[in-house]
Write an enzyme that holds these catalytic residues in place. Structure first.
Site, PDB file in Angstrom:
ATOM      1  N   GLY A  19       2.419   2.362   5.315  1.00 42.24           N
ATOM      2  CA  GLY A  19       3.519   1.438   5.617  1.00 42.24           C
ATOM      3  C   GLY A  19       4.243   1.846   6.893  1.00 42.24           C
ATOM      4  O   GLY A  19       4.620   1.001   7.720  1.00 42.24           O
ATOM      5  N   CYS A  65       1.875   0.616  -8.530  1.00 37.51           N
ATOM      6  CA  CYS A  65       2.960   1.206  -7.748  1.00 37.51           C
ATOM      7  C   CYS A  65       4.214   1.414  -8.592  1.00 37.51           C
ATOM      8  O   CYS A  65       5.047   2.251  -8.278  1.00 37.51           O
ATOM      9  CB  CYS A  65       3.243   0.365  -6.508  1.00 37.51           C
ATOM     10  SG  CYS A  65       3.372  -1.365  -6.878  1.00 37.51           S
ATOM     11  N   GLU A 108       5.631  -3.447   0.765  1.00 40.84           N
ATOM     12  CA  GLU A 108       5.778  -3.080  -0.654  1.00 40.84           C
ATOM     13  C   GLU A 108       5.004  -1.787  -0.817  1.00 40.84           C
ATOM     14  O   GLU A 108       3.775  -1.785  -0.711  1.00 40.84           O
ATOM     15  CB  GLU A 108       5.248  -4.210  -1.537  1.00 40.84           C
ATOM     16  CG  GLU A 108       5.778  -4.122  -2.953  1.00 40.84           C
ATOM     17  CD  GLU A 108       4.832  -3.419  -3.886  1.00 40.84           C
ATOM     18  OE1 GLU A 108       5.022  -2.199  -4.100  1.00 40.84           O
ATOM     19  OE2 GLU A 108       3.903  -4.080  -4.390  1.00 40.84           O
ATOM     20  N   GLY A 158       0.844  -1.198   0.000  1.00 44.47           N
ATOM     21  CA  GLY A 158       0.000   0.000   0.000  1.00 44.47           C
ATOM     22  C   GLY A 158       0.871   1.237   0.000  1.00 44.47           C
ATOM     23  O   GLY A 158       2.027   1.198  -0.446  1.00 44.47           O
ATOM     24  N   SER A 159       0.327   2.306   0.533  1.00 46.13           N
ATOM     25  CA  SER A 159       1.039   3.582   0.481  1.00 46.13           C
ATOM     26  C   SER A 159       2.198   3.614   1.476  1.00 46.13           C
ATOM     27  O   SER A 159       2.168   2.931   2.505  1.00 46.13           O
ATOM     28  CB  SER A 159       0.070   4.719   0.796  1.00 46.13           C
ATOM     29  OG  SER A 159      -0.479   4.536   2.083  1.00 46.13           O
ATOM     30  N   THR A 160       3.197   4.443   1.184  1.00 52.52           N
ATOM     31  CA  THR A 160       4.351   4.598   2.073  1.00 52.52           C
ATOM     32  C   THR A 160       3.899   5.153   3.423  1.00 52.52           C
ATOM     33  O   THR A 160       4.387   4.727   4.478  1.00 52.52           O
ATOM     34  CB  THR A 160       5.396   5.511   1.403  1.00 52.52           C
ATOM     35  OG1 THR A 160       5.931   4.789   0.277  1.00 52.52           O
ATOM     36  CG2 THR A 160       6.537   5.873   2.336  1.00 52.52           C
ATOM     37  N   GLU A 161       2.929   6.055   3.374  1.00 57.37           N
ATOM     38  CA  GLU A 161       2.399   6.655   4.601  1.00 57.37           C
ATOM     39  C   GLU A 161       1.835   5.577   5.546  1.00 57.37           C
ATOM     40  O   GLU A 161       2.178   5.527   6.731  1.00 57.37           O
ATOM     41  CB  GLU A 161       1.292   7.593   4.139  1.00 57.37           C
ATOM     42  CG  GLU A 161       0.750   8.529   5.137  1.00 57.37           C
ATOM     43  CD  GLU A 161      -0.503   9.209   4.546  1.00 57.37           C
ATOM     44  OE1 GLU A 161      -0.764   9.099   3.334  1.00 57.37           O
ATOM     45  OE2 GLU A 161      -1.216   9.828   5.344  1.00 57.37           O
TER      46      GLU A 161
END
Ligand code: ADP
Length: 497
Positions: free
Chosen positions: A249, A300, A266, A244-247
């Site tokens: 994560g 992504c 990821e 999902g999103s880095t945020e």
């Protein structure tokens, strides 16, 4: 693989609503009795009501997965039997391929030609590839330098695994997570994205039909802040695998601290796609189109920063614009559709917000930049958009948009483009288009990314490792690399004296 099998209209899957969740082999309602609506993004209409899992359901699912793990029904099954069940699941996916493809398209919006030609066959493939690994998880014998010691390693499952997946490839993401975890003998709680829970739940029915023991796979649909957060923080979960999103994560990593879960992530990307003047330009332009517009750019790895050598910049940009103008926007379920809707109203607002920011910061569009006629296409559609006159510092050149929006950036030198390509918090993937073998290898070595595609883009195979550098994530999925994420090594010392 030719897609055949049950048609969605013949399927009984959505006839009984709300669609329930899978816990300990039973299809149950949420403990709270709550449900949520999942949409058809092509129309903006409700597609189904689904049981809304939260922390109580996560507790129940973790208890079921723990029981299945400790009782040994899964980790102690013979590797051959585990492999057979994974293979059987792949067969069932193929038998229901048309139904799954239609369901995926109805819930996600993606063009049916891609669900049929990509998502479903690749999902089946993934289970087959990892079915093979179940019987090949070997340890080593270690030549230690201490006399009379026989030392060897065992590769053992991690235990109870929580898996949180996104909405852009709902079935494939479920397969990327489930197949290796199960091959290695772990038990699982899968939380699909709230936007697209249906295909994973239908997969849950096929898992039951294949004959997996109860509690080995539990599927809890629900929201990220409730069900997802409860799973990430749960003290009896040994590992979390997240895409999902880095945020988010970063939130997962924080939540994992309590019991020091193993974590693989990821995350996002802002991938450079670089066209050198010696490339086959027609081929490269088609490649650049695929890199950014496939799945409406909700990938992504999307090639969202297109670096083009100055000498061919105008030619590539006009080719790209021309190609994009011919793409057919339409309902996901229409076989002629090239570009479907974005997944949700929220995603539509995010992408159109970035387009407005781009224009405000001084970039110009050669095509797109707005929504198509909403009377003809009432869902969450946005036109394929190409930005020119972009500077590396602009928001649209730095942040992940996750939509059909590409920024074109001219360059002059190899070293210069490598440095600019690497100037990002992300490092998931990169593309290089050239016929010069020296440039190929120089760029492959210079680019800080987990995957480099040369004269191609967006290639994935169950056997090829995938994952990110920098803030694009931790760990690798697919290939033998992922086995490290789902096993732990035990070293055994035996004194033979
Ligand atoms: P996107 O922004 O593309 O929707 P997210 O990273 O928000 O991607 O979502 C990916 C997955 O993470 C979804 O299954 C979502 O429900 C889940 N999720 C979102 N927030 C959290 C959270 N705080 N804790 C755990 N999971 C979450």
């Amino acid at each position: 693989m030719t897609i055949t099998g049950t048609d969605f209209t013949e399927s009984t899957f959505l006839r009984q609503q709300p669609v329930k969740m899978l816990i300990g082999g039973q299809w149950v309602e949420a403990a709270s009795g709550k449900t949520f609506e999942t949409m058809n993004p092509s129309t903006g209409q409700v597609l189904a009501k689904v049981a809304e899992g939260d922390s109580e359901d996560i507790d129940r699912a973790v208890a079921a997965a723990r029981k299945a793990f400790e009782s040994g029904v899964w980790p102690k099954l013979t590797p051959s039997q585990r492999g057979r069940l994974l293979w059987k699941l792949a067969d069932l996916i193929e038998q229901h391929a048309e139904e799954l493809a239609q369901l995926e398209t109805l819930n996600n919006g993606k063009p049916i030609k891609y669900s049929r030609g990509g998502d479903v066959p690749l999902t089946a493939d993934h289970f087959r590839y990892f079915a093979g690994w179940a019987t090949k998880l070997e340890g080593d014998t270690i030549p230690v330098s201490i006399p009379n010691m026989f030392t060897y390693t065992l590769r053992e499952p991690v235990g109870v695994v929580g898996q949180i997946i996104p909405w852009n490839f709902p079935l494939q993401m479920a397969a990327w997570k489930l197949a290796p975890a199960l091959a290695c003998g772990n038990t699982v709680i899968l939380k699909p994205a709230e936007q697209t829970p249906l295909s994973a739940l239908r997969l849950g029915e096929l898992i039951g039909e294949a004959g997996f023991p109860d509690g080995v796979v539990n599927i809890v649909p629900g929201f990220g802040e409730t069900a997802g957060a409860a799973l990430a923080a749960h003290p009896d979960v040994d590992k979390i695998a997240f895409t999902g999103s880095t945020e988010v994560g970063k939130l997962i990593l924080q939540a994992s601290v309590g019991n020091l879960k193993k974590v693989t992530l990821e995350l996002g990307g802002k991938s450079p796609n670089i066209i050198f003047p010696d490339a086959d330009l027609k081929f490269a332009i088609r490649g650049a189109i695929n890199a950014i517009f496939f799945n409406q750019g909700q990938v992504c790895t999307a090639g969202s920063r297109l670096f083009v050598h100055k000498s061919v910049y105008d030619q590539v940009l006009s080719g790209l614009t021309d190609y994009a103008s011919k793409m057919k926007l339409g309902m996901g379920i229409d076989p002629a559709t090239d570009l479907g809707p974005l997944v949700s109203q929220e995603q539509l607002e995010r992408v159109t917000g970035y387009i407005e920011t781009g224009k405000r910061e001084g970039a110009t569009t050669t095509i797109g930049g707005s929504r198509p006629d909403s009377e003809q296409l009432p869902g969450y559609f946005v036109q394929p958009t190409v930005f020119d006159n972009v500077k590396d510092e602009m928001t649209i050149a730095r942040e992940e948009i996750f939509g059909p929006v590409v920024v074109a950036l001219p360059f002059e030198e190899v070293e210069e483009v490598a440095a600019r390509a690497n100037k990002s918090i992300y490092g998931l993937s990169a593309g290089v288009w050239t016929n010069d073998v020296k440039k190929v290898h120089k760029m492959a070595a210079a680019l800080k990314a987990g995957v480099v595609w040369v004269n191609t883009y967006n290639q994935f195979d169950a056997a090829a490792p995938f994952g990110g550098y920098k803030q694009s994530g931790y760990g690798r999925e697919m290939g033998h690399a992922v086995l490290d994420a789902y096993t732990q090594i035990k070293t055994v010392w035996v004194n033979l004296r």
